[in-house]
Design a protein around this motif. Structure first.
Motif, PDB file in Angstrom:
ATOM      1  N   THR A 101       0.360  -1.126  -0.104  1.00 36.55           N
ATOM      2  CA  THR A 101       0.365  -0.065   0.314  1.00 36.55           C
ATOM      3  C   THR A 101       1.080   0.813   0.388  1.00 36.55           C
ATOM      4  O   THR A 101       2.116   1.491   0.757  1.00 36.55           O
ATOM      5  CB  THR A 101      -0.990  -0.236   1.304  1.00 36.55           C
ATOM      6  OG1 THR A 101      -1.631  -1.467   1.067  1.00 36.55           O
ATOM      7  CG2 THR A 101      -1.673   1.093   1.502  1.00 36.55           C
ATOM      8  N   PHE A 102       0.464   2.028  -0.749  1.00 36.79           N
ATOM      9  CA  PHE A 102       1.104   2.957  -0.838  1.00 36.79           C
ATOM     10  C   PHE A 102       0.309   4.394  -1.120  1.00 36.79           C
ATOM     11  O   PHE A 102      -0.665   4.316  -1.429  1.00 36.79           O
ATOM     12  CB  PHE A 102       1.973   3.650  -2.319  1.00 36.79           C
ATOM     13  CG  PHE A 102       3.161   2.744  -3.274  1.00 36.79           C
ATOM     14  CD1 PHE A 102       4.006   3.145  -2.373  1.00 36.79           C
ATOM     15  CD2 PHE A 102       2.758   1.311  -3.035  1.00 36.79           C
ATOM     16  CE1 PHE A 102       5.583   2.715  -3.218  1.00 36.79           C
ATOM     17  CE2 PHE A 102       3.959   0.485  -3.167  1.00 36.79           C
ATOM     18  CZ  PHE A 102       5.013   1.064  -2.894  1.00 36.79           C
ATOM     19  N   ARG A 103       0.882   5.494   0.328  1.00 39.26           N
ATOM     20  CA  ARG A 103      -0.282   6.433   1.161  1.00 39.26           C
ATOM     21  C   ARG A 103       0.427   7.256   1.030  1.00 39.26           C
ATOM     22  O   ARG A 103       0.998   7.589   1.703  1.00 39.26           O
ATOM     23  CB  ARG A 103      -0.592   5.809   2.579  1.00 39.26           C
ATOM     24  CG  ARG A 103      -2.205   6.799   2.153  1.00 39.26           C
ATOM     25  CD  ARG A 103      -2.470   6.074   3.544  1.00 39.26           C
ATOM     26  NE  ARG A 103      -3.777   4.718   3.001  1.00 39.26           N
ATOM     27  CZ  ARG A 103      -4.465   3.577   3.936  1.00 39.26           C
ATOM     28  NH1 ARG A 103      -4.692   4.382   5.104  1.00 39.26           N
ATOM     29  NH2 ARG A 103      -5.057   3.260   3.549  1.00 39.26           N
ATOM     30  N   LYS A 153     -11.504   0.963  -6.222  1.00 40.55           N
ATOM     31  CA  LYS A 153     -11.038  -0.440  -5.824  1.00 40.55           C
ATOM     32  C   LYS A 153      -9.589  -0.509  -4.905  1.00 40.55           C
ATOM     33  O   LYS A 153      -9.348  -0.554  -3.941  1.00 40.55           O
ATOM     34  CB  LYS A 153     -11.034  -2.051  -6.855  1.00 40.55           C
ATOM     35  CG  LYS A 153     -10.994  -3.013  -6.628  1.00 40.55           C
ATOM     36  CD  LYS A 153     -11.485  -3.841  -7.711  1.00 40.55           C
ATOM     37  CE  LYS A 153     -11.267  -5.449  -6.883  1.00 40.55           C
ATOM     38  NZ  LYS A 153     -11.700  -6.422  -8.245  1.00 40.55           N
ATOM     39  N   HIS A 154      -8.618  -0.244  -6.340  1.00 41.19           N
ATOM     40  CA  HIS A 154      -7.647  -0.619  -5.616  1.00 41.19           C
ATOM     41  C   HIS A 154      -6.500   1.115  -5.753  1.00 41.19           C
ATOM     42  O   HIS A 154      -5.643   1.436  -5.128  1.00 41.19           O
ATOM     43  CB  HIS A 154      -6.470  -0.955  -7.033  1.00 41.19           C
ATOM     44  CG  HIS A 154      -7.408  -2.137  -7.001  1.00 41.19           C
ATOM     45  ND1 HIS A 154      -7.869  -2.769  -8.243  1.00 41.19           N
ATOM     46  CD2 HIS A 154      -7.333  -3.203  -6.335  1.00 41.19           C
ATOM     47  CE1 HIS A 154      -7.853  -3.526  -8.232  1.00 41.19           C
ATOM     48  NE2 HIS A 154      -7.928  -4.177  -7.262  1.00 41.19           N
ATOM     49  N   ALA A 155      -7.142   2.075  -6.455  1.00 39.95           N
ATOM     50  CA  ALA A 155      -6.229   3.425  -6.183  1.00 39.95           C
ATOM     51  C   ALA A 155      -7.614   4.625  -6.310  1.00 39.95           C
ATOM     52  O   ALA A 155      -8.815   4.682  -5.983  1.00 39.95           O
ATOM     53  CB  ALA A 155      -6.153   4.592  -7.463  1.00 39.95           C
ATOM     54  N   ASN A 156      -7.387   5.521  -3.886  1.00 41.07           N
ATOM     55  CA  ASN A 156      -8.575   5.945  -3.849  1.00 41.07           C
ATOM     56  C   ASN A 156      -7.946   6.844  -3.260  1.00 41.07           C
ATOM     57  O   ASN A 156      -6.819   6.980  -3.110  1.00 41.07           O
ATOM     58  CB  ASN A 156      -9.093   5.270  -2.870  1.00 41.07           C
ATOM     59  CG  ASN A 156     -10.788   5.640  -2.910  1.00 41.07           C
ATOM     60  OD1 ASN A 156     -11.353   6.704  -3.828  1.00 41.07           O
ATOM     61  ND2 ASN A 156     -11.887   4.994  -3.379  1.00 41.07           N
ATOM     62  N   LEU A 168      -3.133   3.547  -2.500  1.00 37.91           N
ATOM     63  CA  LEU A 168      -3.300   2.729  -3.982  1.00 37.91           C
ATOM     64  C   LEU A 168      -2.580   1.153  -3.392  1.00 37.91           C
ATOM     65  O   LEU A 168      -1.698   0.725  -2.488  1.00 37.91           O
ATOM     66  CB  LEU A 168      -1.953   3.164  -5.175  1.00 37.91           C
ATOM     67  CG  LEU A 168      -1.787   4.815  -5.103  1.00 37.91           C
ATOM     68  CD1 LEU A 168       0.043   5.076  -6.288  1.00 37.91           C
ATOM     69  CD2 LEU A 168      -2.524   4.843  -6.342  1.00 37.91           C
ATOM     70  N   SER A 169      -3.474   0.117  -3.569  1.00 38.97           N
ATOM     71  CA  SER A 169      -3.279  -0.734  -2.855  1.00 38.97           C
ATOM     72  C   SER A 169      -2.717  -1.807  -4.171  1.00 38.97           C
ATOM     73  O   SER A 169      -3.733  -1.538  -5.201  1.00 38.97           O
ATOM     74  CB  SER A 169      -4.590  -1.483  -2.374  1.00 38.97           C
ATOM     75  OG  SER A 169      -5.220  -0.568  -1.090  1.00 38.97           O
TER      76      SER A 169
END
Length: 970
Positions: A101-103, A153-156, A168-169
């Protein structure tokens, strides 16, 4: 943007198809399948603004050789926190996981907006995803595609009062994807620009989002929020902004906000999961060292108004269908900012869980007036407040009863504490579940975010488990009693929410319900002692034992029962059991279906032998044994679990459950009254007419799914419950028993002889099966009643499988992904007709009799039918595309990898093995991802996509308009 994080909280799905899903927290009879049930209680939480101070490092050491400009902070775990020269804070939390996970946290939200910038923080977040280069290309979308990420779903992303987050997951992360993710986040951080035409295109989308979140609505949740905020600075800075400011936003004004707040020293970068620590440090330095800094540090913080812990508040609106009473105390602190706070929060959570176990057993005495009572500890690290809430849901007559029960059970816990078995059972479950949290990179990123935003404690799994384990092992029962006395005795305010126009107590009367004397209360009955469920039946025998090639041992018992054992040590000292018989509600006569929808709830709450239902639940909880029985549409099932040591006890318990179930008349009367009450409440909702018509279409009036009438519920008596059990559940029926776990044949076989083979043989009563219902014809159902300013729409295209006779396997996930992407780009981005739109395609399950394509969205009420036409047009054009072999190959690899992981769970494996015949698979197939998830075919996928949009598909559209017609300027 939060494309799907708040998606459709009012959507048609809740209104017309929740007969497939039940909210157990608010509706205790989730196995009754009585009716479609919808309850939504939104009480938003609001943060204080972000903290401006830096973290105190545990140990500051010299930088790695990567760069002299990095100051690295190390604590007592594998977590790294460090800061670049420009002030960017970074948290790295490597974990042995395939994903990462990138945040990116920007420590500014709506509180940091000027008076002429309302909604700008949120608008900037939208625009960060909507970049256009000189060639007219969209680099952000290309970067997302390269990473295999789907929006929502993966980018929010989301914007809050005090911060904005981009996340980003990434599945199957590697060094290449890590570099791509860093580049994407850096574009959000300092490469976002604001084009006039793109800003104008985005305005309609944000206006559609505003319809869902308009702070000026009169819903109960908004009334409550307004009281909490008390005209504070927060009340003037809702993240969505105002309609006026959204319309007046310019590219220039957004650029000003972006330049002021998107600074390196006002941000934190968080990366968790599968990463190379040293390589990622170097990449971060290369990518982010040039990000501008202002030297101001993190944004300032704003305090909320002082919490009100006295008095009574009453709220009403048209959409609520129960009387909801909450006794609440709000703390002016967070429990996440110290290790002692984490321990105290954990112990309070134990008290609440024990309270909930105790209080649910008293619901029967309310004669159906009270549907649920529960306590919850609402403590979010993003909020410098924590609420301890005790809530009941009831009819008007149940308000005094529920209030009295809450008051008495609180008093019992304060005066007498808890029993050892209650505490030990909770402690064991808690510690067993910790690893699940720490194995998820998203969870680690969440913890790191709270560390960055609110000085929360950040500990590795090893140290967190050690902290809680040491604390809990040293906790005496008297310590828990003191904790209950301290926190459960605090002054509290009382909140009542109910439907406008319904009878309700006055504030003084309501307060008196919680002020009644508790002096005569007695301690709860001691927790039921250990029971071994002795049997008087003579032993049976094993007629046949077969060792299958895949490691399964199959037994045929003297009573005809088939038993399968799969020995595995994937979960040491644990075993999962599934008893499944084909033929459920779909094979019963209509009268029996209606009774069966109540039966398992009644039987499960009635107890066994000399145990009451509450005593049985206590015993199951305290011995960590699981037992639940229910009907599905296609089957009758008993689900069990235990430790290997308790397997003998569990199998004897199963014997009793299949031979001696009783029906407590008081329990039946309670559940019958609950359901009658619910029917009455649903009939009074603004959406009732619309919901009934939608239910009729979607269920095709099948008795297993349609809403029952009050007359039908009233005509069922307790004797029918016994008849249902005797006919459809008792004995061997046509069951297959599957055991998966840490148990050998040598351990199991004596138990089968003495506890299972002597279950009386019975014949399964099976009729002509009915297929799962589908809409009989294409139709549009329109009605009013939603409590938001947008119209909610659901389009469902249903294709009976007999109309798609293809020998190959279509990939419905590709169709879903393809349509989601196309509609997002065309309907949302290009035309601005919706804020969010979601496509779901289903039908691969062998039990499914149809494929279905479902589209959910909300829009301007005046444009709803136009948008439906446009969506159908866009879908038809999009069906020209055909998936490539490489696209299908990647999808199938991902599905198979996920399936292999799921097989590590013994419960999942037991369900798969128990239902092999029903699913149409052989036992060998279950263990092979390649066989269980067969290769898909491009031509078949394309054909299915086209056929779903053809005249062979049944097209049903449901349109739910607002209760009150409004305009954009209202």
């Amino acid at each position: 943007m939060a494309i799907f994080s708040h998606l459709f909280h009012y959507t048609l799905w809740y209104c017309c198809s929740l007969f497939f899903v039940f909210f157990a927290k608010f509706y205790v009879q989730k196995k009754s399948y009585l009716m479609a049930f919808c309850w939504l209680l939104l009480i938003p939480a609001f943060t204080t603004a972000c903290v401006g101070s830096q973290k105190t490092p545990d140990e500051t050491i010299a930088a790695d050789s990567d760069s002299d400009s990095i100051k690295v902070t190390k604590n007592d775990s594998n977590i790294d926190t460090f800061t670049l020269d420009n002030g960017l804070d970074i948290i790295l939390w490597p974990r042995n996981s395939d994903s990462a996970t990138f945040r990116l946290l920007v420590h500014s939200g709506s509180l940091q907006e000027n008076d002429d910038q309302l909604g700008h923080a949120h608008f900037v977040e939208h625009m960060a995803f909507n970049q256009l280069n000189d060639k007219g290309e969209r680099p952000i979308q290309e970067q997302l595609d390269a990473l295999g990420l789907n929006m929502g779903k993966h980018a929010n992303a989301y914007t809050y009062f005090d911060h904005t987050e981009y996340s980003l997951s990434i599945k199957q992360n590697d060094s290449t994807k890590s570099l791509q993710a860093l580049e994407l986040l850096s574009n959000f951080a300092f490469n976002t620009h604001f084009d006039y035409q793109e800003v104008e295109k985005e305005k309609p989308i944000i206006i559609e989002e505003w319809r869902l979140r308009d702070p000026n609505n009169d819903s109960i949740s908004q009334q409550l929020v307004n009281d909490i905020l008390e005209d504070s600075y927060y009340s003037k800075r809702f993240p969505i902004g105002t309609l006026k400011h959204i319309k007046n936003t310019t590219a220039e004004s957004l650029q000003v906000f972006y330049s002021d707040h998107y600074r390196a020293d006002n941000a934190t970068l968080i990366i968790t999961g599968n990463i190379d620590r040293n390589k990622i440090k170097q990449r971060i330095q290369e990518r982010f060292q040039g990000w501008r800094s202002s030297g101001k540090g993190k944004s300032s913080r704003f305090d909320l108004p002082k919490a009100n812990n006295t008095g009574v508040a009453i709220y009403t609106d048209e959409t609520i269908n129960k009387h909801v009473v909450t006794r609440s105390h709000t703390f002016e602190k967070s429990f996440f900012n110290s290790q002692s706070g984490l321990i105290q929060k954990d112990q309070l959570s134990a008290l609440i869980a024990i309270f909930n176990d105790r209080v649910k057993h008293r619901l029967v005495e309310t004669q159906g007036n009270v549907s649920s009572i529960f306590a919850e500890f609402v403590s979010d690290p993003a909020i410098y407040r924590t609420s301890l809430n005790f809530t009941s849901m009831s009819n008007a007559d149940g308000v005094p009863q529920a209030s009295q029960i809450i008051t008495e059970e609180i008093a019992k816990m304060i005066k007498y504490g808890v029993y050892g078995k209650e505490w030990f059972a909770w402690r064991k479950t808690r510690l067993n579940r910790l690893s699940d949290d720490f194995n998820a990179p998203d969870y680690l990123a969440y913890v790191a975010s709270q560390y960055a935003l609110n000085n929360g404690v950040m500990l590795s799994e090893k140290h967190y488990v050690r902290l809680l384990n040491d604390a809990h092992l040293n906790t005496e029962l008297v310590d828990l009693q003191k904790l209950a006395k301290t926190f459960f005795s605090l002054p509290s305010n009382v909140i009542l929410m109910h439907k406008r126009g319904q009878p309700a107590p006055s504030k003084d009367v309501l307060l008196s319900y919680f002020s009644s004397s508790t002096k005569p209360i007695l301690p709860i009955k001691a927790v039921v002692k250990d029971i071994h469920w002795p049997l008087s039946k003579a032993p049976g025998s094993i007629l046949q034992k077969t060792n299958l090639t895949n490691g399964i041992v199959e037994y045929r018992l003297s009573n005809g029962l088939m038993v399968r054992l799969y020995e595995t040590q994937q979960e040491q000292n644990n075993v999962a059991l599934q008893l499944v018989g084909l033929g459920g509600l779909n094979e019963m006569p209509e009268d029996d279906v209606l009774a069966a929808r109540l039966a398992t709830s009644v039987m499960g709450a009635s107890g066994l032998r000399d145990m009451t239902g509450s005593e049985l639940k206590d015993w199951l909880s305290n011995t960590d044994v699981g037992l639940s029985h229910h009907f599905t549409f296609n089957s009758r099932e008993l689900e069990m679990r235990s430790s290997t040591e308790d397997l003998a006890v569990l199998l004897r318990l199963m014997h009793v459950a299949l031979t001696e179930v009783k029906v407590d008349p008081n329990v039946f009367a309670h559940i019958q009254k609950l359901n009658l009450d619910q029917l009455q409440q649903m009939s009074q909702t603004p959406t009732n007419d619309f919901t009934l018509r939608a239910e009729s279409v979607l269920t095709n009036n099948d008795p297993a799914f349609r809403r029952m009438t009050a007359a039908e519920v009233s005509n069922i008596d307790a004797e029918r419950m016994t008849t249902i059990y005797e006919t459809y559940f008792k004995g061997t029926q046509n069951y297959v028993l599957t055991l998966v776990g840490d148990v050998t044949p040598e351990q199991l076989e004596p138990l089968l002889i003495h506890s299972v083979a002597n279950i009386p043989q019975t014949e399964a009563q099976r009729g002509m099966p009915r297929d799962n219902p589908i809409a009989p014809q294409s139709i549009t159902v329109e009605g009013d009643g939603s409590n938001v300013k947008a119209t909610g729409v659901t389009i469902i295209k249903t294709l009976p499988k007999h109309a798609f006779a293809d020998d190959f396997h279509p990939d419905v996930s590709w169709i879903q992904q393809h349509f989601n992407k196309v509609l997002f780009n065309e309907i949302r981005e290009e035309q601005g007709l919706v804020y969010a739109i979601n496509v779901t395609v289903e039908g691969t399950n062998p039990a499914s009799t149809a494929y279905s394509l479902r589209i959910d969205f909300s829009t301007d009420p005046s444009k709803a039918k136009q948008v439906v036409k446009e969506i159908n047009k866009v879908l038809l054009n999009a069906s020209d595309a055909k998936p490539t072999t490489d696209e299908l190959r990647k999808a199938i690899i991902e599905k198979r990898q996920q399936y292999v992981k799921e097989l590590d769970d013994i419960k999942t494996l037991s369900v798969l093995l128990a239902g092999a015949e029903f699913q149409g698979f052989t036992l060998d197939t279950i263990f092979s991802a390649e066989d269980y998830i067969p290769q898909t075919n491009s031509q078949s996928t394309h054909t299915l996509m086209i056929t779903l949009l053809s005249e062979e598909s049944i097209d049903t559209t449901f349109i739910l308009n607002p209760l009150i017609k409004t305009t954009d300027d209202s």
